[in-house]
Design an enzyme around this catalytic site. Structure first.
Site, PDB file in Angstrom:
ATOM      1  N   GLU A  48       0.833  -1.198   0.000  1.00  0.00           N
ATOM      2  CA  GLU A  48       0.000   0.000   0.000  1.00  0.00           C
ATOM      3  C   GLU A  48       0.870   1.252   0.000  1.00  0.00           C
ATOM      4  O   GLU A  48       1.990   1.255   0.472  1.00  0.00           O
ATOM      5  CB  GLU A  48      -0.956   0.018   1.205  1.00  0.00           C
ATOM      6  CG  GLU A  48      -0.392  -0.502   2.513  1.00  0.00           C
ATOM      7  CD  GLU A  48       0.770   0.303   3.066  1.00  0.00           C
ATOM      8  OE1 GLU A  48       0.737   1.549   2.941  1.00  0.00           O
ATOM      9  OE2 GLU A  48       1.717  -0.286   3.607  1.00  0.00           O
ATOM     10  N   GLU A  86       4.466  -0.650   1.765  1.00  0.00           N
ATOM     11  CA  GLU A  86       4.690  -0.990   0.351  1.00  0.00           C
ATOM     12  C   GLU A  86       4.615  -2.491   0.084  1.00  0.00           C
ATOM     13  O   GLU A  86       4.724  -2.930  -1.054  1.00  0.00           O
ATOM     14  CB  GLU A  86       6.050  -0.496  -0.162  1.00  0.00           C
ATOM     15  CG  GLU A  86       6.342   0.965   0.034  1.00  0.00           C
ATOM     16  CD  GLU A  86       7.757   1.345  -0.413  1.00  0.00           C
ATOM     17  OE1 GLU A  86       8.519   0.454  -0.870  1.00  0.00           O
ATOM     18  OE2 GLU A  86       8.112   2.519  -0.297  1.00  0.00           O
TER      19      GLU A  86
END
Length: 347
Positions: A172, A313
């Site tokens: 994300e 991430e």
């Protein structure tokens, strides 16, 4: 019935039992490899084969901006979200370095950056809008937007399935998304927000009470009663995308490796919406974000590592893939006592 309520694929428990028995025949004391044994056993049940595989990895990073960022809950400006999406596509981010190392399929799913992002082969344009609304003032998204974001997650899971992936990692990116994740967890677990908020991108300790107060006021404002409502009122498009992806992966039989705090908040809500997905979720690491340990405890989840990471991430999960691959290699390639001519325990 909405697609995300349909049951996950059943784990082949008989294969798990066979894999557990097979572990006892390998040239080591029982349990000597700790969680590595459990990883191999669980993967055998997920894949329905005694000797699981773990070479084809799929990574989807979901990105979106958050309206609540205007409340000053992040140390970085919102422009960073779109700038990082470009960085992902160009291969300069931590997760892209790790994805290359793993030879993984990699994509960025843009669900709603405020600033424009040029088309790129590795960027999936699934924009729902220019980020969510400020959830401290109104619902983060409409019901239609929520459904769109869930479907974007499902689509990512289907792409992983089409590529015959052995493992799905969801990452994300979204400035202020630790605020959204903390709000989701606080609302669902009925915990004080101050117990869940952390520095995120770099807030100082004296800024955390304000972050918690904003979350508490938002929870009081919305009075959401179930996980879908909580997600609509307090979530981000990228977090909803993760929820949809986790559920869809479990439904189609793709194991998921959950990353850190934000990804675990998504897993918490996904499992609340559809409890049948639980066996398909592996937890990679314990984030340095202080609230993560409470989420893991609520999920009764045992992460494989704790090395102080909190980047997001999907990077922590990507690091843990090699550990899981070691678990599979040991399970598949170690000699049995009979093969090696080694005497077994007399007990």
């Amino acid at each position: 019935m909405s697609w995300y309520l349909e049951n996950a694929k059943s784990i082949e428990t008989e294969l798990e039992v066979q894999a557990q028995q097979y572990q006892l025949t390998l040239t080591k004391p029982p349990g000597a490899l700790g969680q590595l044994e459990h990883v191999a056993i669980r993967l055998a049940g997920c894949q329905g084969q005694l000797h699981p595989e773990l070479s084809n990895i799929h990574i989807s990073v979901f990105a979106s901006d958050h309206g609540v960022a205007q409340q000053g809950v992040s140390a970085f400006p919102q422009a960073v979200t779109s700038e990082m999406v470009k960085n992902f596509a160009q291969g300069g981010a931590a997760i892209t370095v790790l994805a290359k190392q793993l030879n993984a399929q990699f994509e960025v799913v843009n669900l709603g950056t405020i600033f424009p992002v040029d088309a790129h082969d590795q960027i999936v344009d699934a924009r729902i809008g220019s980020g969510t609304k400020d959830f401290s003032q109104e619902k983060a998204m409409s019901q239609a937007e929520l459904q769109q974001a869930l479907l974007a997650g499902q689509s990512a899971a289907l792409r992983a399935k089409q590529r015959e992936s052995h493992l799905f990692i969801g990452g994300e990116m979204g400035i202020a998304n630790t605020t959204s994740a903390s709000a989701l967890a606080a609302a669902y677990l009925n915990l004080p927000a101050i117990e869940l908020v952390g520095p995120g991108t770099g807030l100082s300790a004296d800024q955390l009470p304000k972050k918690a107060q904003i979350i508490e006021a938002a929870i009081e404002l919305h009075q959401a009663n179930n996980p879908i409502e909580i997600l609509q009122c307090l979530g981000g498009f990228e977090i909803v995308g993760l929820v949809g992806a986790y559920i869809a992966c479990a439904q189609q039989g793709t194991p998921v490796l959950v990353d850190g705090f934000i990804s675990t908040a998504a897993a918490l809500i996904a499992q609340a919406i559809n409890p049948s997905i639980k066996p398909w979720l592996f937890y990679s690491h314990q984030s340095h974000e202080p609230g993560h340990i409470k989420l893991l405890a609520a999920l009764n989840a045992q992460p494989l590592l704790n090395i102080g990471m909190r980047l997001g991430e999907g990077s922590g999960a990507a690091v843990v893939v090699s550990l899981m691959q070691s678990a599979v290699a040991l399970h598949n390639e170690m000699a049995t006592f009979a093969q090696a001519g080694v005497s077994e325990s007399e007990d």
